[in-house]
Motif scaffolding. Sequence first.
Motif, PDB file in Angstrom:
ATOM      1  N   SER A 152      20.698   5.741  -3.234  1.00 53.67           N
ATOM      2  CA  SER A 152      22.040   5.510  -2.923  1.00 53.67           C
ATOM      3  C   SER A 152      22.349   4.526  -2.386  1.00 53.67           C
ATOM      4  CB  SER A 152      22.411   6.815  -1.780  1.00 53.67           C
ATOM      5  OG  SER A 152      21.836   6.542  -0.550  1.00 53.67           O
ATOM      6  N   GLN A 153      21.310   3.693  -1.826  1.00 57.08           N
ATOM      7  CA  GLN A 153      21.354   2.283  -1.273  1.00 57.08           C
ATOM      8  C   GLN A 153      20.718   1.053  -2.003  1.00 57.08           C
ATOM      9  OE1 GLN A 153      21.918   1.831   2.910  1.00 57.08           O
ATOM     10  NE2 GLN A 153      21.930   4.023   3.287  1.00 57.08           N
ATOM     11  N   GLN A 196       0.876  -1.132  -0.105  1.00 58.43           N
ATOM     12  CA  GLN A 196      -0.068  -0.103   0.101  1.00 58.43           C
ATOM     13  C   GLN A 196       0.994   1.105  -0.107  1.00 58.43           C
ATOM     14  OE1 GLN A 196      -3.224   0.190   2.845  1.00 58.43           O
ATOM     15  NE2 GLN A 196      -3.937   1.983   2.247  1.00 58.43           N
ATOM     16  N   ILE A 197       0.661   2.133  -1.207  1.00 59.18           N
ATOM     17  CA  ILE A 197       1.610   3.435  -1.276  1.00 59.18           C
ATOM     18  C   ILE A 197       0.907   4.493  -1.054  1.00 59.18           C
ATOM     19  CG2 ILE A 197       2.937   4.594  -2.905  1.00 59.18           C
ATOM     20  CD1 ILE A 197       3.581   2.224  -4.259  1.00 59.18           C
ATOM     21  N   HIS A 198       0.850   5.093   0.131  1.00 60.56           N
ATOM     22  CA  HIS A 198       0.471   6.130   0.610  1.00 60.56           C
ATOM     23  C   HIS A 198       1.181   7.603  -0.229  1.00 60.56           C
ATOM     24  CE1 HIS A 198      -1.743   4.279   3.935  1.00 60.56           C
ATOM     25  NE2 HIS A 198      -0.632   3.618   3.830  1.00 60.56           N
ATOM     26  N   ASP A 199       2.455   7.532  -0.028  1.00 63.70           N
ATOM     27  CA  ASP A 199       3.238   8.460  -0.481  1.00 63.70           C
ATOM     28  C   ASP A 199       4.317   7.873  -1.625  1.00 63.70           C
ATOM     29  OD1 ASP A 199       2.094  10.836   1.031  1.00 63.70           O
ATOM     30  OD2 ASP A 199       2.738   9.441   2.522  1.00 63.70           O
ATOM     31  N   PHE A 200       4.761   8.689  -2.716  1.00 56.81           N
ATOM     32  CA  PHE A 200       5.832   8.123  -3.552  1.00 56.81           C
ATOM     33  C   PHE A 200       6.790   9.246  -3.279  1.00 56.81           C
ATOM     34  CE2 PHE A 200       2.026   6.401  -5.741  1.00 56.81           C
ATOM     35  CZ  PHE A 200       2.455   5.293  -6.353  1.00 56.81           C
ATOM     36  N   ALA A 201       7.960   8.475  -3.308  1.00 59.29           N
ATOM     37  CA  ALA A 201       9.420   9.459  -3.168  1.00 59.29           C
ATOM     38  C   ALA A 201       9.430  10.037  -4.631  1.00 59.29           C
ATOM     39  CB  ALA A 201      10.535   8.456  -3.117  1.00 59.29           C
ATOM     40  N   GLU A 202       8.774   9.628  -5.668  1.00 56.44           N
ATOM     41  CA  GLU A 202       9.193  10.185  -6.953  1.00 56.44           C
ATOM     42  C   GLU A 202       8.175  11.525  -6.916  1.00 56.44           C
ATOM     43  OE1 GLU A 202       9.345   5.831  -7.598  1.00 56.44           O
ATOM     44  OE2 GLU A 202       8.172   7.189  -6.167  1.00 56.44           O
ATOM     45  N   ASP A 203       7.306  11.663  -5.969  1.00 60.61           N
ATOM     46  CA  ASP A 203       6.247  12.858  -5.964  1.00 60.61           C
ATOM     47  C   ASP A 203       6.572  14.005  -5.240  1.00 60.61           C
ATOM     48  OD1 ASP A 203       3.994  14.327  -6.601  1.00 60.61           O
ATOM     49  OD2 ASP A 203       2.744  13.083  -5.019  1.00 60.61           O
ATOM     50  N   GLY A 204       7.621  14.740  -5.513  1.00 59.78           N
ATOM     51  CA  GLY A 204       7.981  16.132  -4.864  1.00 59.78           C
ATOM     52  C   GLY A 204       8.733  15.761  -3.559  1.00 59.78           C
ATOM     53  N   ARG A 205       9.502  14.393  -3.512  1.00 56.73           N
ATOM     54  CA  ARG A 205      10.357  14.047  -2.377  1.00 56.73           C
ATOM     55  C   ARG A 205      11.720  13.674  -2.862  1.00 56.73           C
ATOM     56  NH1 ARG A 205       5.115  12.756  -1.403  1.00 56.73           N
ATOM     57  NH2 ARG A 205       4.220  13.183   0.585  1.00 56.73           N
ATOM     58  N   PRO A 206      12.550  14.797  -3.502  1.00 50.57           N
ATOM     59  CA  PRO A 206      13.733  14.395  -3.905  1.00 50.57           C
ATOM     60  C   PRO A 206      14.871  13.795  -2.854  1.00 50.57           C
ATOM     61  CG  PRO A 206      13.436  16.709  -4.144  1.00 50.57           C
ATOM     62  CD  PRO A 206      12.193  16.150  -3.764  1.00 50.57           C
ATOM     63  N   GLY A 207      14.685  14.212  -1.719  1.00 45.61           N
ATOM     64  CA  GLY A 207      15.478  13.745  -0.641  1.00 45.61           C
ATOM     65  C   GLY A 207      15.268  12.369  -0.351  1.00 45.61           C
ATOM     66  N   ASN A 208      13.932  12.081  -0.195  1.00 44.06           N
ATOM     67  CA  ASN A 208      13.648  10.376  -0.086  1.00 44.06           C
ATOM     68  C   ASN A 208      14.366   9.650  -1.212  1.00 44.06           C
ATOM     69  OD1 ASN A 208      11.778  12.076   1.561  1.00 44.06           O
ATOM     70  ND2 ASN A 208      10.673  10.097   2.106  1.00 44.06           N
ATOM     71  N   TYR A 209      14.101  10.078  -2.461  1.00 44.50           N
ATOM     72  CA  TYR A 209      14.536   9.421  -3.660  1.00 44.50           C
ATOM     73  C   TYR A 209      15.964   9.199  -3.699  1.00 44.50           C
ATOM     74  CZ  TYR A 209      14.461   7.902  -8.634  1.00 44.50           C
ATOM     75  OH  TYR A 209      14.815   7.097  -9.521  1.00 44.50           O
ATOM     76  N   ALA A 210      16.587  10.398  -3.463  1.00 38.81           N
ATOM     77  CA  ALA A 210      18.003  10.364  -3.386  1.00 38.81           C
ATOM     78  C   ALA A 210      18.889   9.173  -2.469  1.00 38.81           C
ATOM     79  CB  ALA A 210      18.827  11.620  -3.057  1.00 38.81           C
ATOM     80  N   ALA A 211      17.926   9.256  -1.163  1.00 34.92           N
ATOM     81  CA  ALA A 211      18.422   8.473   0.044  1.00 34.92           C
ATOM     82  C   ALA A 211      18.259   7.031  -0.448  1.00 34.92           C
ATOM     83  CB  ALA A 211      17.753   8.610   1.369  1.00 34.92           C
ATOM     84  N   ILE A 212      17.212   6.578  -0.933  1.00 32.50           N
ATOM     85  CA  ILE A 212      16.856   5.082  -1.403  1.00 32.50           C
ATOM     86  C   ILE A 212      17.584   4.788  -2.537  1.00 32.50           C
ATOM     87  CG2 ILE A 212      15.019   5.501  -2.975  1.00 32.50           C
ATOM     88  CD1 ILE A 212      13.504   3.184  -1.355  1.00 32.50           C
TER      89      ILE A 212
END
Length: 477
Positions: free
Chosen positions: A135-136, A117-133
């Motif tokens: 990177s690993q 279940q996806i409530h929020d996407f890292a691709e949707d205005g969350r570049p910090g989350n996207y960069a973090a994930i």
Amino acid sequence: MRVAIVHYHLKPGGVTRVVENAFASMEGRGVQMAAFSGEPYTGDALIQTAVVPGLSYTQANEKPDPGALWFSLKKAAREALGGEPDVWHIHNHCLGKNMAMPQVVERLAAETPVLLQIHDFAEDGRPGNYAAISSQTPNMDKLYPQASQVHYGLLNSRDLSFLTQSNFATQSLHLLPNPIAVPELPPERATLSGFEGRRLLLYPTRAIRRKNLGELILWSAMAEEDQLFATTLTPANPAARPIYDRWLEFAGSLGLPVRFALGEHVSLSFPELMSAADAIISTSVAEGFGLAFLEPYLFHKPLVGRNLPDITSDFTNADVDLSSLYDRMMVPLDWVGEALIRETLDAALRDYYTAYNCVLPLAAVDEAFDAMTAGGKVEFGRLSEALQEKVILHVNANSASQSEIAPASLGLDSAGGCIASNRELIAQNFSLDRYGENLKTIYEKVAQSAVEPLKYASHQTVLDQFLDPQRFNLLRT
């Protein structure tokens, strides 16, 4: 049927409420459930929970062991449920909150049916989350496993459509909107000292950036003499405070009829505060499920402000009347200046695409500019705070210019005609019982899925749905 629910924490908030509602909605439906998180549950709902070490949010410098977390989760589930789960129901697995989770999901999905279940996407205005994930995560495509036993739960039709367009199997996608609890209303309308003779337009929100405070302040600059605007809560994240504090100082310097964090300065409960309002307003430019568009009617209050058709189409398809809202707020382009807007877009788009490790398309600035302008006007809700300030200063210095804005009025006097019918429709279509019927059907489909080898969707295709320059908003950078 045994269902294991997984989330990083069970602190008070949106996802925790969804978990609590899942337990409540499955009562008497033949489903045994247990929830697993990285921290103890402190709520008072009747839910079975267990703490699994390593499941909490991870820090940037942490390198968690996916194998250890996978083993701990399976062990905890067997102990809590008395056997292997028939379904793993996992929340926000690919948001970048725990770097081990994508690989844990991959291991679980390879052997057992899962509902992601996806409530929020890292691709949707969350570049910090996207960069973090990123990177690993050696192979970002593995964020989105595909197989008959892998299913996805989406809060709204926009997200479902984006995954459909990203070549996800349609039979694996399920619309799973949140349930709405009909609140207990105060026995009588609460009163606010010092607000006598004023009509209160309340914005029940924690005032983070995407809530678009500038638009609320613009409405306060155009307010009728008896109108007073207010938000309820300050941002919880310290990183959001500078922009919030800037708006406080700006509105205060102009002496505008707007109050901030009203809920923190009065001794009223949330239902009492809602009852004290004459109307509810929302100027948000981004929402997940869209509770803000339904809750006012349950409190017998009219709703005015900005519509988000991508989110609210699920409500209007259920005949909820949101005609009191506007889709765009257009202001004269020359109040801001085309050159300044293009310059701001160019810099912001370059930074945004770089943050997502993508190359900026050659026509991106033109596409973004064309999407936010029409007929010599520009969409106020897509402007940055600095550009919004220019518009507010213009209107505040020249009240006659208000007529050049579309819409020029919130239409408060005509917004109350649909309260009773909307309240009934919301109670029928988004009740806990209706949610339970939907969730049980989804669980059954997931549990009956044959387990087959995993394939993977293209994460770049998913990212492209959100990075579309025509959707770009300067408040979401």
